[in-house]
Design a protein around this motif. Structure first.
Motif, mmCIF file in Angstrom:
data_model
loop_
_atom_site.group_PDB
_atom_site.id
_atom_site.type_symbol
_atom_site.label_atom_id
_atom_site.label_comp_id
_atom_site.label_asym_id
_atom_site.label_seq_id
_atom_site.Cartn_x
_atom_site.Cartn_y
_atom_site.Cartn_z
ATOM 1 N N TYR A 1 -3.848 5.037 3.372
ATOM 2 C CA TYR A 1 -4.155 4.290 4.594
ATOM 3 C C TYR A 1 -5.513 3.597 4.555
ATOM 4 N N ILE A 2 -6.003 3.281 3.360
ATOM 5 C CA ILE A 2 -7.242 2.509 3.283
ATOM 6 C C ILE A 2 -7.057 1.133 3.930
ATOM 7 N N GLY A 3 -5.797 0.668 3.984
ATOM 8 C CA GLY A 3 -5.502 -0.648 4.525
ATOM 9 C C GLY A 3 -5.714 -0.802 6.007
ATOM 10 N N LYS A 4 -6.045 0.251 6.717
ATOM 11 C CA LYS A 4 -6.356 0.087 8.141
ATOM 12 C C LYS A 4 -7.641 -0.700 8.330
ATOM 13 N N ASN A 5 -8.451 -0.813 7.258
ATOM 14 C CA ASN A 5 -9.689 -1.577 7.286
ATOM 15 C C ASN A 5 -9.601 -2.658 6.214
ATOM 16 N N GLU A 6 -9.465 -3.910 6.622
ATOM 17 C CA GLU A 6 -9.298 -5.015 5.673
ATOM 18 C C GLU A 6 -10.466 -5.102 4.697
ATOM 19 N N ARG A 7 -11.666 -4.849 5.167
ATOM 20 C CA ARG A 7 -12.838 -4.948 4.280
ATOM 21 C C ARG A 7 -12.818 -3.847 3.218
ATOM 22 N N ALA A 8 -12.259 -2.694 3.552
ATOM 23 C CA ALA A 8 -12.142 -1.622 2.561
ATOM 24 C C ALA A 8 -11.170 -2.016 1.459
ATOM 25 N N PRO B 1 2.428 5.418 1.990
ATOM 26 C CA PRO B 1 1.562 4.451 2.666
ATOM 27 C C PRO B 1 2.017 4.173 4.088
ATOM 28 N N ASN B 2 1.066 3.901 4.976
ATOM 29 C CA ASN B 2 1.421 3.413 6.298
ATOM 30 C C ASN B 2 0.646 2.155 6.659
ATOM 31 N N TYR B 3 0.067 1.511 5.638
ATOM 32 C CA TYR B 3 -0.555 0.195 5.748
ATOM 33 C C TYR B 3 -0.320 -0.538 4.430
ATOM 34 N N MET B 4 -0.676 -1.818 4.362
ATOM 35 C CA MET B 4 -0.751 -2.524 3.104
ATOM 36 C C MET B 4 -2.116 -2.180 2.520
ATOM 37 N N ASN B 5 -2.129 -1.396 1.459
ATOM 38 C CA ASN B 5 -3.380 -0.857 0.921
ATOM 39 C C ASN B 5 -3.908 -1.601 -0.305
ATOM 40 N N PHE B 6 -3.004 -2.265 -1.025
ATOM 41 C CA PHE B 6 -3.383 -2.983 -2.234
ATOM 42 C C PHE B 6 -2.305 -4.034 -2.462
ATOM 43 N N PRO B 7 -2.679 -5.278 -2.779
ATOM 44 C CA PRO B 7 -1.668 -6.340 -2.887
ATOM 45 C C PRO B 7 -0.582 -6.001 -3.906
ATOM 46 N N SER B 8 0.660 -6.111 -3.484
ATOM 47 C CA SER B 8 1.765 -5.694 -4.344
ATOM 48 C C SER B 8 1.930 -6.591 -5.563
ATOM 49 N N ASP B 9 1.413 -7.842 -5.498
ATOM 50 C CA ASP B 9 1.556 -8.739 -6.641
ATOM 51 C C ASP B 9 0.407 -8.620 -7.640
ATOM 52 N N ASN B 10 -0.580 -7.801 -7.341
ATOM 53 C CA ASN B 10 -1.663 -7.558 -8.286
ATOM 54 C C ASN B 10 -1.122 -6.714 -9.441
ATOM 55 N N ILE B 11 -1.430 -7.097 -10.688
ATOM 56 C CA ILE B 11 -0.858 -6.383 -11.830
ATOM 57 C C ILE B 11 -1.323 -4.935 -11.903
ATOM 58 N N LEU B 12 -2.383 -4.582 -11.150
ATOM 59 C CA LEU B 12 -2.867 -3.203 -11.147
ATOM 60 C C LEU B 12 -2.080 -2.324 -10.178
ATOM 61 N N HIS B 13 -1.204 -2.932 -9.403
ATOM 62 C CA HIS B 13 -0.391 -2.156 -8.468
ATOM 63 C C HIS B 13 0.738 -1.484 -9.233
#
Length: 579
Positions: free
Chosen positions: A227-234, A254-266
């Motif tokens: 849930y780091i995605g509750k804070n966009e700056r985080a 997850p219960n937020y978007m925490n890391f972009p799904s199209d990033n190769i590190l995901h």
């Protein structure tokens, strides 16, 4: 002439603190508040706007969704102990999901012979008088208190909201008797700047370098988050941190978007995954940041030799009696600040460039293979609509500003996998386990972001839990249209999966009897049509899916909520593994 009452002071305090809405289910304990609101309307004074909620579960879920989008707590008003108990699972969700909200409930009057204004005059006042009303919710509140006088009412309200907004955030609960809320009092001047939440904290300076040193030694580092995605700056800080050293990210429940799904590190998602995750198993350094359940050790856990660091606003999970992970160190810190500190330390750290390049290539190959499997799973089905195909069709209609409220339980991991969200705030879950959050949350999200499209994804069980008649009445009354897609397998799949998880060859499997079949089948979308004038349609064939989605979304854009009841394979016809 109007009096200045405790109720007026209460409403003014909410307004001063930035509360915009009262999600209200009024009762016999609220005459003074209703008078104060009517008086303000007559005189043109601004107070929080009332959103009438015919069911308390929806009221608190709406406040929950609104706070998730804006970060600002709203107020929920309910009727004595009955309304408090009718909040039900929504209280659990606000507590476990760390969502700030102020709940106010009246109490039965404290006099019975007319001694004070508001004295008992209805039979229900005796029946609803209980020994410890606050005790009903005390285990789920950051703070609870009884208002006993209007003299310091504003201080109490501002203090309650200060506690609600201080990390870890959560709900607070105030009560007040009818006589106290009716009483005349003197206005009090409050400076809201003196009631700000406690400032977030970072890592102690001496703790940063040991993390960096262990990270430098790692061959296969990993970040796990929920849930780091509750804070966009985080999220921005996490991307910078991971890109610097080519660190893969695994999202666990997850219960937020925490890391972009199209990033190769995901590297994907896990939920109740019954198999060992290879990325987790191979990691020799794991940074768990903002996650209650980073893995389920019964069948899926890290290597015994992995070095684990844990950063969270609530690192010891004191509200969870059984909880532990084998971390080297635990830190109570704000994710954004902690990552800023780690990123700053990396600027002066020697990095093995070739190792980073090689690791990035390995992760890219894993990411690409994972995506290839996902695309294959989305193929057009022959006979029965699959969750993967339906989710891909929904994804095609979404732009990056679309907000998805997601309470797909048995399809939870599948939903995150195939929706492929990339922008913080674009998908929300309750963060907890009280089913029925979805409908109210969609209302709150639309109220918080009226220019955005809101799509609500649920199973048929969660749809019924959400009190859809109340949800769609509110949607029509306050012009808050959104699209609901029901993933309908005509039953509760999750209890079936739970039973098979414990008794894979048990009697229930042999008899194919799990007591979860919703027969006879209800015409679920018609509930929304009857209660809120929603566009309603049942979809049973794969060739109908895309056209129905476009029609429903067009209805939403025209100002009318829409519900698509999409028939997946029925639970009583699934194979013995429950797939």
């Amino acid at each position: 002439m109007s009096m200045y009452t405790t109720s007026r002071a209460f409403l003014e305090a909410l307004q001063e603190a930035g509360v915009s809405y009262l999600f209200a289910n009024f009762g016999s304990d609220h005459p003074a508040m209703i008078e104060a609101l009517a008086d303000a309307k007559r005189e043109g004074r601004t107070l929080p706007e009332v959103i009438i909620c015919p069911h308390e579960m929806v009221a608190l879920s709406a406040a929950h969704g609104y706070a998730q989008i804006t970060g600002e707590p709203q107020a929920v008003v309910v009727h004595v102990e009955c309304g408090t108990q009718n909040l039900g699972a929504a209280i659990h969700n606000a507590w476990k999901g760390r969502v700030p909200v102020l709940i106010f409930a009246g109490t039965s009057p404290i006099t019975q012979e007319g001694e004070l204004l508001g004295s008992r005059n209805e039979f229900i006042h005796w029946i609803q008088d209980v020994p410890d009303q606050r005790g009903i919710v005390r285990g789920y509140m950051k703070y609870d208190y009884e208002i006993k006088t209007g003299t310091n009412l504003k201080q109490i309200v501002h203090r309650a909201l200060q506690i609600a907004k201080t990390s870890p955030q959560g709900p607070v609960y105030l009560i007040g008797s009818r006589e106290v809320m009716e009483a005349e009092t003197e206005p009090v001047s409050i400076n809201p700047e003196q009631w700000e939440p406690v400032a977030p904290r970072g890592l102690a300076p001496m703790e940063i370098q040991p993390i960096i040193e262990d990270l430098k030694k790692a061959v296969n580092p990993l970040v796990v988050t929920s849930y780091i995605g509750k804070n966009e700056r985080a999220v921005e800080q996490l991307i910078a941190f991971c890109e610097k050293l080519a660190i893969p990210v695994l999202e666990s429940v997850p219960n937020y978007m925490n890391f972009p799904s199209d990033n190769i590190l995901h590297c994907g998602y896990q939920w109740n995954t019954p198999a060992q995750n290879t990325v987790l198993e191979e990691a020799d350094f794991i940074l768990v940041i903002d996650s209650d359940v980073p893995w389920i050790p019964f069948k899926n856990k890290p290597s015994r030799d992995a070095v684990i660091y844990y950063i969270d606003e609530d690192p010891l999970k004191e509200g969870m009696p059984l909880w532990y992970i084998p971390a080297k160190r635990f830190f109570a810190a704000d994710a954004e600040i902690a990552l800023q500190q780690l990123n700053a330390a990396l600027l002066t750290t020697d990095i093995h460039r070739e190792q980073v390049i090689n690791r990035r290539q390995r992760i890219k190959e894993y990411h690409d293979a994972m995506r290839g499997k996902q695309v294959a799973a989305e193929k057009y089905p022959k006979d029965v609509i699959t969750p993967e195909y339906l989710l891909a069709a929904i994804r095609e209609l979404c732009d990056e500003d679309t907000i998805i409220t997601n309470e797909l339980i048995s399809s939870y991991e599948v939903s995150y996998t195939h929706l492929n969200r990339k922008k913080p705030g674009s998908i929300l879950g309750s963060g907890a386990g009280g089913l029925g959050w979805n409908g109210g949350a969609a209302i709150g999200a639309k109220l918080a972001a009226p220019s955005k499209t809101v799509i609500n994804l649920i199973g048929d069980g969660c749809y019924l839990f959400s009190v859809p008649s109340s949800v769609h009445w509110i949607s029509r009354k306050y012009k808050l249209p959104f699209l609901t897609v029901i993933f309908n397998n005509r039953g509760w799949k999750s209890p079936k999966l739970s039973t098979l998880g414990v008794h894979p060859d048990g009697i229930a499997k042999q008899m194919n009897e799990f007591f979860v079949d919703f027969t006879p089948h209800a015409d679920l979308s018609k509930i929304a049509e009857a209660a809120g004038g929603a566009y309603a349609k049942k979809v049973t064939r794969p060739e109908e899916v895309k056209a129905a989605l476009k029609e429903a979304l067009q209805a939403v854009k025209s100002g009318r909520s829409a519900v698509l009841d999409v028939y997946l394979q029925a639970i009583n016809k699934e194979n013995e593994e429950g797939d």
